[in-house]
Design a protein around this motif. Sequence first.
Motif, PDB file in Angstrom:
ATOM      1  N   PRO A   1       0.808  -1.226   0.000  1.00 11.65           N
ATOM      2  CA  PRO A   1       0.000   0.000   0.000  1.00 11.65           C
ATOM      3  C   PRO A   1       0.838   1.271   0.000  1.00 11.65           C
ATOM      4  N   ASP A   2       0.227   2.353  -0.496  1.00 12.31           N
ATOM      5  CA  ASP A   2       0.810   3.697  -0.409  1.00 12.31           C
ATOM      6  C   ASP A   2       0.383   4.285   0.934  1.00 12.31           C
ATOM      7  N   LEU A   3       1.265   4.244   1.918  1.00 12.83           N
ATOM      8  CA  LEU A   3       0.890   4.587   3.286  1.00 12.83           C
ATOM      9  C   LEU A   3       1.355   5.977   3.703  1.00 12.83           C
ATOM     10  N   VAL A   4       0.503   6.636   4.483  1.00 12.58           N
ATOM     11  CA  VAL A   4       0.832   7.903   5.128  1.00 12.58           C
ATOM     12  C   VAL A   4       0.598   7.730   6.620  1.00 12.58           C
ATOM     13  N   TYR A   5       1.571   8.158   7.412  1.00 12.82           N
ATOM     14  CA  TYR A   5       1.475   8.114   8.878  1.00 12.82           C
ATOM     15  C   TYR A   5       1.450   9.565   9.349  1.00 12.82           C
ATOM     16  N   ASP A   6       0.330   9.969   9.930  1.00 12.88           N
ATOM     17  CA  ASP A   6       0.119  11.372  10.295  1.00 12.88           C
ATOM     18  C   ASP A   6       0.267  12.224   9.028  1.00 12.88           C
ATOM     19  N   ASN A   7       1.375  12.956   8.859  1.00 13.37           N
ATOM     20  CA  ASN A   7       1.505  13.828   7.691  1.00 13.37           C
ATOM     21  C   ASN A   7       2.675  13.464   6.784  1.00 13.37           C
ATOM     22  N   HIS A   8       3.182  12.215   6.883  1.00 20.01           N
ATOM     23  CA  HIS A   8       4.318  11.866   6.035  1.00 20.01           C
ATOM     24  C   HIS A   8       4.182  10.439   5.519  1.00 20.01           C
ATOM     25  N   GLN A   9       4.785  10.189   4.354  1.00 16.81           N
ATOM     26  CA  GLN A   9       4.758   8.860   3.757  1.00 16.81           C
ATOM     27  C   GLN A   9       5.628   7.899   4.562  1.00 16.81           C
ATOM     28  N   VAL A  10       5.180   6.651   4.614  1.00 12.93           N
ATOM     29  CA  VAL A  10       5.984   5.596   5.236  1.00 12.93           C
ATOM     30  C   VAL A  10       5.884   4.342   4.374  1.00 12.93           C
ATOM     31  N   GLU A  11       6.850   3.442   4.547  1.00 15.41           N
ATOM     32  CA  GLU A  11       6.807   2.148   3.896  1.00 15.41           C
ATOM     33  C   GLU A  11       6.064   1.157   4.795  1.00 15.41           C
ATOM     34  N   PRO A  12       5.389   0.156   4.231  1.00 22.84           N
ATOM     35  CA  PRO A  12       4.759  -0.871   5.077  1.00 22.84           C
ATOM     36  C   PRO A  12       5.778  -1.513   5.997  1.00 22.84           C
ATOM     37  N   PRO A  13       5.357  -1.930   7.184  1.00 27.50           N
ATOM     38  CA  PRO A  13       6.305  -2.492   8.149  1.00 27.50           C
ATOM     39  C   PRO A  13       6.824  -3.877   7.795  1.00 27.50           C
ATOM     40  N   ALA A  14       6.234  -4.525   6.811  1.00 31.18           N
ATOM     41  CA  ALA A  14       6.680  -5.860   6.405  1.00 31.18           C
ATOM     42  C   ALA A  14       6.296  -6.074   4.941  1.00 31.18           C
ATOM     43  N   ALA A  15       6.740  -7.196   4.400  1.00 36.50           N
ATOM     44  CA  ALA A  15       6.458  -7.547   3.010  1.00 36.50           C
ATOM     45  C   ALA A  15       5.405  -8.652   2.954  1.00 36.50           C
ATOM     46  N   PRO A  16       4.757  -8.838   1.802  1.00 35.03           N
ATOM     47  CA  PRO A  16       3.752  -9.905   1.691  1.00 35.03           C
ATOM     48  C   PRO A  16       4.301 -11.280   2.044  1.00 35.03           C
ATOM     49  N   GLU A  17       5.530 -11.541   1.657  1.00 37.19           N
ATOM     50  CA  GLU A  17       6.101 -12.858   1.957  1.00 37.19           C
ATOM     51  C   GLU A  17       6.330 -13.059   3.456  1.00 37.19           C
ATOM     52  N   ASP A  18       6.277 -11.960   4.201  1.00 36.55           N
ATOM     53  CA  ASP A  18       6.394 -12.055   5.666  1.00 36.55           C
ATOM     54  C   ASP A  18       5.025 -12.048   6.341  1.00 36.55           C
ATOM     55  N   GLY A  19       3.955 -12.119   5.528  1.00 36.09           N
ATOM     56  CA  GLY A  19       2.613 -12.162   6.081  1.00 36.09           C
ATOM     57  C   GLY A  19       1.897 -10.831   6.133  1.00 36.09           C
ATOM     58  N   TYR A  20       2.480  -9.798   5.513  1.00 36.03           N
ATOM     59  CA  TYR A  20       1.846  -8.473   5.577  1.00 36.03           C
ATOM     60  C   TYR A  20       0.563  -8.428   4.751  1.00 36.03           C
ATOM     61  N   HIS A  21      -0.446  -7.749   5.282  1.00 34.80           N
ATOM     62  CA  HIS A  21      -1.652  -7.382   4.539  1.00 34.80           C
ATOM     63  C   HIS A  21      -2.166  -6.081   5.143  1.00 34.80           C
ATOM     64  N   LEU A  22      -2.663  -5.194   4.297  1.00 34.16           N
ATOM     65  CA  LEU A  22      -3.061  -3.865   4.748  1.00 34.16           C
ATOM     66  C   LEU A  22      -4.139  -3.912   5.826  1.00 34.16           C
ATOM     67  N   THR A  23      -5.169  -4.739   5.669  1.00 28.84           N
ATOM     68  CA  THR A  23      -6.261  -4.744   6.644  1.00 28.84           C
ATOM     69  C   THR A  23      -5.745  -5.082   8.035  1.00 28.84           C
ATOM     70  N   ALA A  24      -4.881  -6.082   8.131  1.00 25.99           N
ATOM     71  CA  ALA A  24      -4.307  -6.438   9.428  1.00 25.99           C
ATOM     72  C   ALA A  24      -3.490  -5.281   9.992  1.00 25.99           C
ATOM     73  N   ASP A  25      -2.740  -4.612   9.141  1.00 26.23           N
ATOM     74  CA  ASP A  25      -1.917  -3.476   9.561  1.00 26.23           C
ATOM     75  C   ASP A  25      -2.793  -2.345  10.097  1.00 26.23           C
ATOM     76  N   LEU A  26      -3.897  -2.059   9.408  1.00 25.63           N
ATOM     77  CA  LEU A  26      -4.793  -0.992   9.849  1.00 25.63           C
ATOM     78  C   LEU A  26      -5.381  -1.299  11.220  1.00 25.63           C
ATOM     79  N   VAL A  27      -5.779  -2.544  11.417  1.00 26.74           N
ATOM     80  CA  VAL A  27      -6.336  -2.922  12.725  1.00 26.74           C
ATOM     81  C   VAL A  27      -5.254  -2.801  13.806  1.00 26.74           C
TER      82      VAL A  27
END
Length: 783
Positions: free
Chosen positions: A182-208
């Motif tokens: 995902p194209d993520l923004v944290y507060d007022n700045h862009q960030v990279e996802p904390p993990a990769a898909p091969e490590d189990g990352y998915h946006l919905t889980a991250d949002l929760v």
Amino acid sequence: MAPKEYRPGTAFPGVIGRTTDVSSPAWPQPVRAVSGAPNVLFIVLDDTGFGQFGCYGSPMATPNIDALAEGGLLYNNMHTTALCSPSRSCIMTGRNHHANAMAGITEIATGFPGYNGNIPFENGFLSEMLLQYGYNTYMVGKWHLVPSEQESAAGPYDRWPLGRGFERFYGFLGGDTSQWYPDLVYDNHQVEPPAAPEDGYHLTADLVDKAISFIASAKQVAPDKPFFLNFCTGATHAPHHVPKEWADVYRGRFDDGWDAYREYTFNRQKQRGVVPPDAELSRHDPDVPDWNSLSPDSRRLAARMMEVYAGFVSHTDYHIGRLLEFLKEIGEFDDTLIMVVSDNGASPEGGVTGTTNELQFFNNAPEPIEDSLRAIDELGSPSTFNHYPWGWTWAGNTPFRRWKRETYRGGVSDPFLVHWPSGIGARGEVRTQYAHLVDMVPTVLDVLGIEPMSTLEGVPQSPLHGVSFAHTFDNPAAPTRHHTQYFEMLGHRAIDHDGWRAVCPWPGSSFAEADTPFGTPITAADLGELDAHHWELYHIDEDFAENHDVAAEHPDKLIEMISLWYVEAGKYNVLPIDSSTLQRLIVERPQITPAQTSYTLRAGTETLPAAVAPRVLNRPHSITAAVEIPPGGAEGVLLCQGTNAGGWSFYVKDGRLHYAHNYVRRALYRVSCTDPVPEGRHELRFEFEPTDMPDIAHGKGTPGRAQLYIDRRLVAQSEIPVTTPVAFNPGGMTCGANPGSAVAPDYAPPFRFSGTLHSVTVDLSGDLITDVDSEIRMHMARQ
């Protein structure tokens, strides 16, 4: 003794002497919520149709959402605007979408008051209101309420979530994003996802995870301070991204097709009281092929696309359940007013056959079914950007006709649940009162005992357009208070008034039955013809799913309804009606700087959103990178735009210079030099020179000649027969790396440039190198 307190702006109640021994202090009073004020949680899903929750009859498993219905209230008469940004503006402000300047999504804003995408500050957000009453305010997930040209690091930031009353934000600013990258923004700045898909990352889980973190962080300091959380999933909007095991649960469950889905869902809706006992299922949609008319391969592909979507729905429900379980764990669940809603009906953006890449739909470049079938086992994975076909869209809106973007009930009638054990005595009941998204803010203010504010942050406030439906919580027979509601979306119009509904479809009641293509601009002559002959009339109190047009039997009522539509249109900035889509997508909008033909980008900076990135499509352009190659060589991306769904990349790999154009995942066109880039400081350049006109109507952008230069010496060239015609989505442009999914399969992201990248210049002036000697040398080399 407690210290004296006072509110800022009032007289200081202490004493100020020459020294502290002859003075008495007083402290500014902190803003505290009223004791016992409940938390407020909005859960807003995306493109989820009326018949896609289990509690609304669907065969898809949504046990956590169903539990909210069983412990609360299910509404069967909630209405949206038929599109996401407009609906979300209503949810946040309690005002109608044209009055919010949100006639459409922010990407298709135009220069009229109801259409420009800049929500007026006099239309305050619920977050801004509750902040004044001692609430913590959190925005997590999809925003889509800032003009596209204001999404970059240059701002302005006043219409980002933190500028509209939210104290914390984690999510994405645009309309959709990859669930894996995902194209993520944290507060007022862009960030990279904390993990990769091969490590189990998915946006919905991250949002929760982030929503839980925000709440927990504050509660450990101020356990009695209530919160307002606007939790907006990327699901179930395309891309339908979900781990394979979730989709495989539904293997074979949709092999009978969309008609069978509709019959099953409709029967369950009747059993559960979700629709009236005398309701009728709407007709078979003219744009949807009969399931049995499809080839076996087409049925197999369509069924798998629905299996993936169903897994996506259930996966989303699971993670929503994690959020709810956390509220139970900390003892806040019963005292949280929860409202669950979708922003519009199910989406038709997969086309008649569905697609492995939604970008093909937006560029009018659908892939052959043979190509789709080759990717059938990849659906839902990071390599696709998939969306199901129209048949499942239509089925997802059971029992209604049509879908998102249109103002028939399939586009504007959506699931809506309310759950609040501490405040509502009723459990597991259906409510039939008419409601619209603009009613959510008034209802929250009503139950909190807050009067609508006359000013917010010094800005005089406009009146709310919605009305509270809190009186229906414990009274199923309570009268409806929302009597009149207009609709307009891309020229498609409707109005509800006291159980009657008038609809004027544009370009027609279906694509097959229309005389003009979708997105054709309405003219004044068209409007006169439409008003004279093409309004339909339905008595919704007796015809729940708009099956019986009674315009001929009730001409006076129809005239009354049409007149009422124009009255409402005059109130809320609906005019001028604009049905165009492509024109609105590509219209030039004011930028924060004057028009430029040259852009200088640098490594390590934030990705440029598509709306502010240099527009290189369908025009001559050059990209020049000033680099320094260390001993032993370097590699990595110099500049790229887009993702594996479509885009382009200018990069160095294996010591050699390359350019690749990913044409909506259907083809990859490359030009590569054979000699390595020498060590030291050099100018690496790519040029694109059009050789013909684009054919946008057939999904083909400008063909042209691609050339690579090292220190202005031509080192490689190739013809690109077709390019992307309209847009990349996601379409961010990044200097020095390729975050997210790789545009080209030659490398793994982020593939940061390992040499020194001083700058990259994108030139749109059309000035290209004419190097006759280089061209002769290239010709000689080929001989």
